[in-house]
Design a protein around this motif. Structure first.
Motif, mmCIF file in Angstrom:
data_model
loop_
_atom_site.group_PDB
_atom_site.id
_atom_site.type_symbol
_atom_site.label_atom_id
_atom_site.label_comp_id
_atom_site.label_asym_id
_atom_site.label_seq_id
_atom_site.Cartn_x
_atom_site.Cartn_y
_atom_site.Cartn_z
ATOM 1 N N ASP A 116 13.993 68.389 -6.441
ATOM 2 C CA ASP A 116 12.931 67.973 -5.525
ATOM 3 C C ASP A 116 12.239 66.752 -6.140
ATOM 4 O O ASP A 116 11.886 66.785 -7.320
ATOM 5 N N ALA A 117 12.073 65.684 -5.362
ATOM 6 C CA ALA A 117 11.395 64.492 -5.889
ATOM 7 C C ALA A 117 10.767 63.715 -4.746
ATOM 8 O O ALA A 117 11.145 63.878 -3.583
ATOM 9 N N ALA A 118 9.807 62.866 -5.078
ATOM 10 C CA ALA A 118 9.130 62.057 -4.058
ATOM 11 C C ALA A 118 8.722 60.705 -4.637
ATOM 12 O O ALA A 118 8.478 60.584 -5.839
ATOM 13 N N ALA A 242 -1.351 58.814 -2.142
ATOM 14 C CA ALA A 242 0.015 58.569 -2.620
ATOM 15 C C ALA A 242 0.534 59.801 -3.356
ATOM 16 O O ALA A 242 -0.244 60.638 -3.823
ATOM 17 N N HIS A 243 1.864 59.890 -3.469
ATOM 18 C CA HIS A 243 2.521 61.089 -3.994
ATOM 19 C C HIS A 243 3.800 60.672 -4.726
ATOM 20 O O HIS A 243 4.622 59.947 -4.147
ATOM 21 N N PHE A 244 3.935 61.094 -5.983
ATOM 22 C CA PHE A 244 5.199 60.914 -6.708
ATOM 23 C C PHE A 244 5.592 62.250 -7.315
ATOM 24 O O PHE A 244 4.723 63.045 -7.706
ATOM 25 N N GLU A 245 6.893 62.491 -7.410
ATOM 26 C CA GLU A 245 7.371 63.785 -7.915
ATOM 27 C C GLU A 245 8.720 63.623 -8.601
ATOM 28 O O GLU A 245 9.564 62.847 -8.143
ATOM 29 N N HIS A 246 8.900 64.364 -9.694
ATOM 30 C CA HIS A 246 10.221 64.538 -10.298
ATOM 31 C C HIS A 246 10.421 66.014 -10.619
ATOM 32 O O HIS A 246 9.453 66.739 -10.890
#
Ligand code: MG
Length: 269
Positions: A116-118, A242-246
């Protein structure tokens, strides 16, 4: 229950992570004024088809925080524009415009294992504030990953993210959090982007813990609302978000990011 993954299981998640990275990279290349979010969804779905993978999001029902959700999520990815924080639904009616920022969140399943990432992207030329928000949120993710160390605690991650974001004059969303990941997209533990309050869960980070870290950062206040579609989460004051994901694996050698492109081993943070 928190489960720790074996190296073989992490390797499966790495395969899923590579697919997620490809979904996001192909969307990144396509983002421009005039494209619809449904077109981005189609691009991501095509990457899954080509990779013999399926979407973690399509048909998703239960959310670890929101119990009152409508029938399964109807699209492959989430696209969240401007004041939308997360869980926006791609639509043929929703065209990106110059100056927008768009969050793209993707999840893939291979042989039952999730990643899952963004990312959040500018559409054409954006305001200096929007550009700074994107930069701060991406850096918050990097700082969170660097603090996901075996022997530490889950709360170390959120404490570091929150301190950095506050110092930049922005706020961290608290109603939605990161999560354990593996056989299910959302597993224990929850991974907040803020320092856990005294007496709240703050489990240790064990070797083999796999988590998704996903700071959501707002220009205004941290409060959220859910729109009538019962999915799209927006800032209560309609300020930009804003949204970031790793997805990463916590190993004795340090955190290893699984949602990156390339054929080789995953990248240590
Ligand atoms: Mg997630």
């Amino acid at each position: 229950m928190i489960t720790l993954k074996t190296p073989a299981q992490m390797a499966k998640m790495r395969e899923a992570g590579r697919v997620v990275a490809a979904m996001l990279e192909e969307c990144r290349a396509a983002v421009r004024p005039g494209i619809t979010t449904a077109e981005l969804d189609r691009i991501a779905a095509e990457v899954l088809r080509r990779s013999d993978a399926t979407s973690s999001f399509f048909g998703y029902y239960g959310h670890p925080i929101r119990r009152e959700v409508p029938p399964g999520f109807p699209r492959t990815i989430c696209t969240s524009i401007n004041e939308e924080i997360v869980h926006g639904i791609p639509s043929p009616k929703r065209k990106l415009r110059e100056g927008d920022i768009v969050g793209i969140d993707a999840g893939a399943i291979i042989d039952g294992w999730h990643a899952d990432a963004a990312i959040t992207l500018p559409v054409g030329k954006v305001s200096p504030e929007a550009e700074r928000l994107i930069g701060v949120t991406e850096e918050a993710l990097r700082i969170g990953i660097a603090n996901a160390q075996v022997g530490g605690r889950i709360g170390d991650i959120g404490a570091a993210i929150e301190a950095y974001v506050r110092a930049q004059g922005f706020t961290v969303v608290q109603n939605y959090v990161g999560h354990g990941i593996g056989r299910a997209m959302h597993e224990e533990p929850q991974v907040p982007n803020y320092k856990p309050a005294r007496g709240h869960p703050n489990p240790p980070i064990g070797e083999g813990l796999c988590i998704a870290i996903e700071p959501m950062v707002n220009v205004g206040g941290p409060e959220t609302r859910t729109l009538e579609d019962q999915w799209t989460v927006v800032t209560a004051d309609r300020s930009l978000s804003a949204h970031f994901e790793h997805t990463l694996a916590c190993t004795a050698a340090g955190p290893v990011v699984l949602t990156v492109p390339g054929k080789g081993a995953a990248v240590a943070a």
